[in-house]
Design an enzyme around this catalytic site. Structure first.
Site, PDB file in Angstrom:
ATOM      1  N   ARG A  35      -6.582  -2.333 -22.077  1.00 14.24           N
ATOM      2  CA  ARG A  35      -6.680  -3.096 -23.178  1.00 14.24           C
ATOM      3  C   ARG A  35      -6.703  -2.057 -24.607  1.00 14.24           C
ATOM      4  NH1 ARG A  35     -10.360  -7.910 -20.919  1.00 14.24           N
ATOM      5  NH2 ARG A  35      -8.352  -9.129 -20.402  1.00 14.24           N
ATOM      6  N   LYS A 199      -7.970 -20.361  -5.493  1.00 10.67           N
ATOM      7  CA  LYS A 199      -8.090 -21.827  -5.310  1.00 10.67           C
ATOM      8  C   LYS A 199      -6.913 -22.538  -5.913  1.00 10.67           C
ATOM      9  CE  LYS A 199     -12.965 -22.397  -5.676  1.00 10.67           C
ATOM     10  NZ  LYS A 199     -14.163 -22.913  -6.481  1.00 10.67           N
ATOM     11  N   GLY A 378      -5.890 -15.836 -18.724  1.00 14.12           N
ATOM     12  CA  GLY A 378      -5.776 -17.254 -18.971  1.00 14.12           C
ATOM     13  C   GLY A 378      -4.646 -17.655 -20.102  1.00 14.12           C
TER      14      GLY A 378
END
Ligand code: ADP
Ligand code: MG
Length: 397
Positions: A35, A199, A378
């Site tokens: 990053r 999931k 995200g």
């Protein structure tokens, strides 16, 4: 798109929101500096112009509402000083006279990093007064923190309104937005999306959205067992979300209606325990025996998936095929990494995103053979779900 690329910032004080939320090892050293590295083009462009640069960033999730040593950005400032070959000015506080005068005294080409912005609870609340005080420190605002663009925080979104004429995307942000737009709106067909991970519940949004654009939806990872169960197969101890069986059914139905080819793995490598040392066996079908749990896709699936990927012109990959953190169950994931690299070599556009997927492609050794790796987990998922990201909207408005 308003980016810093075509503007000269000589003599300006530029406030830049970066994503320096890096991991540390047990000794307190930065264990992955990706990053920080990714922010260098923007910092170097601005200092090269002769601007002074004031960096704003967060680290972790401080809760106390004040300084907490474990979340201090001081080690990052030291690390950045080495990378930039110049001392980065660092301050313990963000606001107040001392910071103001430090900012005002910055020379052309100097870089300053403010302490963890989340030490102020106003940050995550998107507080206007707080954003205004930050805004007063600079002449222009640049958002280069794609990883935080899905947050409507003071330094990622609110602050932009105080720079109606002087707000810009940084180079990293520009690259992310251009690549993701290409993927969503301007891609060559066939478009294959490979979606895995643990999931189904965390991927419903992106699966729904991909049904509108993909030609092939290739499913892997732990989420496939919910689909298996929905189809009437046994899943043993495999990860399975019983409350998402309806979702799985509805996704399969929609795929059929929309003419999207949905692939489920035909075979599995299963284990009698969720561990590196477990006994394992190969199951050539979708029926997982009692006492066993699915850990990776098998060779038939690898063959089918490789063929689909190699015949695609556009590929999106999010979510590993198996429990790749355990070497024994990384074969399926590595095979997909190889296929994506080969397809890219043949001219396909390939994009990879998601925290675990990015580690997986790096470990596979194919990271530099794909078109684009997203820095936002995200944020990327939300972008691909078609949501408006506050950090992007704030610059575009
Ligand atoms: P990303 O971070 O790339 O979006 P996810 O967080 O959705 O990916 O999923 C990654 C996790 O999924 C990994 O930790 C991996 O071990 C897990 N996973 C993959 N396959 C299985 C499986 N068959 N059973 C349990 N977990 C799995
Ligand atoms: Mg993850």
């Amino acid at each position: 798109m308003k980016t810093i690329k075509d503007v000269n910032f000589k003599g300006k004080r530029v406030l830049v929101r970066v994503d320096f939320n890096v991991p540390f090892d047990k000794q307190g050293n930065i264990s992955d500096d990706t990053r920080i590295q990714e922010a260098l083009p923007t910092i170097n462009k601005l200092t090269g112009d002769g601007a002074s640069v004031i960096l704003m960033a967060h680290l972790g999730r401080p809760k106390k509402g004040g300084f907490e040593a474990e979340f201090s950005l001081k080690p990052v400032a030291e690390y950045l000083s080495k990378l930039l070959n110049q001392e980065v000015v660092f301050t313990q506080s963000l606001l107040g006279e001392e910071v103001k005068s430090l900012c005002q005294n910055l020379k052309e080409g100097q870089v300053m990093l403010l302490e963890n912005i989340r030490f102020y609870p106003e940050e995550t609340k998107g507080d206007k007064d707080f954003a205004k005080q930050l805004a007063d420190l600079g002449d222009a605002y640049v958002n280069d923190a794609f990883g935080a663009a899905h947050r409507e925080h003071a330094s990622t979104a609110t602050i932009a309104q105080y720079f109606p004429e002087n707000k810009y995307f940084g180079l990293l942000m520009q690259n992310e937005v251009e690549n993701l737009n290409r993927l969503m709106n301007n891609h060559e067909k066939p478009f294959t999306a490979v979606i895995g991970g643990s999931k189904i519940s965390s991927k419903i949004g992106i699966l729904e959205s991909l049904l509108n654009i993909a030609d092939n939806l290739v499913i892997g990872g732990g989420m496939r067992y919910t689909f298996y169960k929905a189809l009437g197969h046994t899943v043993g101890n495999s990860l399975c979300e019983d409350d998402k069986i309806d979702t799985a059914n509805s996704l399969m139905k929609k795929a059929q209606e929309k003419g999207v080819k949905l692939y489920l793995p035909e075979d599995s490598i299963v284990a009698d325990d969720f561990s590196e040392k477990a006994n394992t066996q190969y199951i050539p079908s979708m029926d997982i025996p009692e006492g066993w749990e699915g850990m990776d896709i098998g060779e038939k699936s690898v063959k089918t998936y490789t063929d689909v990927v190699l015949n695609s012109k556009t590929i999106l990959w999010n979510g590993p095929m198996g429990v790749f953190e355990m070497k024994r169950f990384a074969d399926g994931t590595n095979a997909i990494a190889k296929a994506v690299a080969e397809a890219t070599q043949k001219g396909a556009f390939s994009a990879i995103g998601g925290g675990d997927s990015v580690s997986a492609i790096k470990e596979s050794g194919y990271a530099d053979k794909v078109s684009y790796i997203s820095t936002g987990g995200g944020a990327m998922l939300e972008f691909l779900e078609g949501k408006t990201l506050p950090g992007i909207k704030a610059i575009e408005d």
